[in-house]
Design a protein around this motif. Sequence first.
Motif, short mmCIF file in Angstrom:
data_model
loop_
_atom_site.label_atom_id
_atom_site.label_comp_id
_atom_site.label_asym_id
_atom_site.label_seq_id
_atom_site.Cartn_x
_atom_site.Cartn_y
_atom_site.Cartn_z
N ARG A 1 0.98 -0.82 0.09
CA ARG A 1 -0.08 0.52 0.34
C ARG A 1 0.76 1.06 0.21
NH1 ARG A 1 -5.17 1.35 1.18
NH2 ARG A 1 -5.34 3.22 1.59
N PHE A 2 0.54 2.07 -1.15
CA PHE A 2 1.46 4.02 -1.33
C PHE A 2 0.97 4.77 -0.19
CE2 PHE A 2 4.29 2.13 -4.80
CZ PHE A 2 3.91 1.53 -4.80
N LYS A 3 1.53 5.38 0.11
CA LYS A 3 0.85 6.18 0.88
C LYS A 3 1.48 7.40 0.29
CE LYS A 3 3.54 4.73 4.77
NZ LYS A 3 4.18 5.00 6.56
N ASP A 4 1.09 8.78 1.28
CA ASP A 4 1.17 9.54 0.81
C ASP A 4 2.82 11.01 1.85
OD1 ASP A 4 -0.87 9.71 -1.21
OD2 ASP A 4 -2.16 11.37 -0.06
N ASP A 5 3.00 9.75 2.43
CA ASP A 5 3.70 10.05 3.18
C ASP A 5 4.90 10.47 3.17
OD1 ASP A 5 1.74 9.97 5.33
OD2 ASP A 5 3.06 8.62 6.60
N ALA A 6 5.64 11.89 2.90
CA ALA A 6 7.22 11.49 2.64
C ALA A 6 7.75 11.68 3.60
CB ALA A 6 6.84 13.17 1.08
N THR A 7 9.41 11.51 3.31
CA THR A 7 10.88 11.67 4.62
C THR A 7 12.40 11.95 3.45
OG1 THR A 7 11.36 9.63 4.58
CG2 THR A 7 9.92 10.68 5.77
N ALA A 8 12.95 12.60 4.26
CA ALA A 8 13.84 13.42 2.67
C ALA A 8 15.52 12.82 3.74
CB ALA A 8 14.03 14.39 2.32
N PHE A 9 16.68 13.12 3.63
CA PHE A 9 17.31 13.04 4.51
C PHE A 9 17.72 12.41 5.35
CE2 PHE A 9 16.14 17.28 2.16
CZ PHE A 9 17.18 17.06 1.72
N ASN A 10 17.27 11.04 5.78
CA ASN A 10 16.57 9.51 6.50
C ASN A 10 16.00 10.24 7.49
OD1 ASN A 10 18.14 7.64 7.80
ND2 ASN A 10 19.10 8.12 9.51
N ALA A 11 14.92 11.09 6.85
CA ALA A 11 13.59 11.21 7.59
C ALA A 11 13.96 12.22 8.87
CB ALA A 11 13.38 9.63 8.77
N GLN A 12 14.87 13.72 8.24
CA GLN A 12 14.64 13.81 9.36
C GLN A 12 14.16 15.27 8.47
OE1 GLN A 12 18.58 15.17 8.92
NE2 GLN A 12 19.77 14.12 9.53
N ILE B 1 2.38 -8.58 -9.37
CA ILE B 1 1.37 -9.30 -10.01
C ILE B 1 -0.06 -8.16 -10.75
CG2 ILE B 1 -0.22 -10.81 -9.77
CD1 ILE B 1 1.82 -12.04 -6.92
N LYS B 2 -0.15 -7.84 -9.95
CA LYS B 2 -1.32 -6.87 -10.71
C LYS B 2 -1.63 -5.47 -10.04
CE LYS B 2 -5.49 -9.15 -8.77
NZ LYS B 2 -6.39 -10.07 -9.58
N GLN B 3 -2.10 -4.56 -9.86
CA GLN B 3 -2.86 -3.40 -8.78
C GLN B 3 -3.74 -3.80 -8.70
OE1 GLN B 3 -2.63 0.70 -11.32
NE2 GLN B 3 -3.33 1.05 -9.50
N LEU B 4 -4.25 -3.51 -7.31
CA LEU B 4 -5.77 -3.77 -7.59
C LEU B 4 -6.43 -3.37 -7.10
CD1 LEU B 4 -4.24 -6.14 -3.83
CD2 LEU B 4 -5.50 -7.11 -6.09
N ASN B 5 -6.18 -1.33 -6.77
CA ASN B 5 -6.78 -0.38 -6.15
C ASN B 5 -5.84 0.86 -6.31
OD1 ASN B 5 -6.03 -0.02 -3.72
ND2 ASN B 5 -6.76 -1.12 -3.28
N GLU B 6 -6.35 2.32 -6.40
CA GLU B 6 -5.51 3.27 -6.73
C GLU B 6 -4.58 3.34 -5.92
OE1 GLU B 6 -8.25 6.47 -5.87
OE2 GLU B 6 -8.53 6.67 -7.96
N ARG B 7 -4.86 3.15 -4.57
CA ARG B 7 -3.19 2.55 -3.51
C ARG B 7 -2.61 1.28 -3.14
NH1 ARG B 7 -1.96 7.53 -0.74
NH2 ARG B 7 -3.83 9.01 -1.04
N GLU B 8 -3.04 0.23 -3.83
CA GLU B 8 -2.23 -1.48 -3.62
C GLU B 8 -2.41 -1.84 -4.71
OE1 GLU B 8 -4.80 -1.91 0.62
OE2 GLU B 8 -5.79 -2.12 -1.10
#
Length: 239
Positions: A27-38, A71-78
């Motif tokens: 499941r793909f989230k909208d959360d974004a991190t950078a620089f080792n989550a700083q 294998i396959k896309q299930l829905n918009e996020r998964e």
Amino acid sequence: MEKKEMLYEGKAKQVFATDNPDQVIVRFKDDATAFNAQKRGSVDLKGEMNNAITTLIFEYLNEKGIKTHFIKQLNEREQLVRKVSIIPLEMVVRNYSAGSMAQRLGVEEGIKSPVTIFDICYKKDELGDPLINDHHAVFLGAATYEELDEMYELTSDINEILIDLFDKMNIILVDFKIELGKTSDGEIILADEISPDTCRLWDKDTMKKLDKDRFRRDLGEVTEAYVEIYNRLKTVLNK
Ligand code: C5P
């Protein structure tokens, strides 16, 4: 196919068990991190775009003979994928100087390399995923020399296919990172994702950055960049 308990939660994705022991749901989230989550934040539509972009790219690589976990896309996020054990090495490929390499070597970004540059990083959050070499990887038990040879070859094949694909989209593939996994029968295949989170993608005409550097460097228009990549990909693939 039934979705079961969450097995793992990372910075940008979650992984769920299914009733099939050889398959999991990502499941793909909208959360974004950078620089080792700083640096932390959220990018509207990122999860949906990365799911859709990874789907198109992995399907394309499958058609070109690259084995992937997809294998396959299930829905918009998964998406449904083969269960693998992720090899704890990030395989980074660089066609142009940028990012950490430009910094480390004290060179400008955007210099085309006469050779394909491969870096490997040890996946270890506490250490900030340090750059290592093959001997360290073998010392750590992450892979054997033979496996590393196979991993570099697979990574190089993927680079050739992607340079060409992005070129058709009028985009320079500056660099990217992939993760490889081992199936239950020991086969090494492409896993994780390939998206603007994991690639540097520059428009050929304007050199505009169409990737996560817009988030990392506060350049604005982050969602727009991900949507742009998705739209260009759909156009060249006739999807
Ligand atoms: O930061 P660096 O310049 O080493 O990144 C090289 C490439 O690998 C970039 O495309 C970046 O987006 C990707 N990368 C990644 N995940 C990481 C580190 C780098 O996807 N943890």
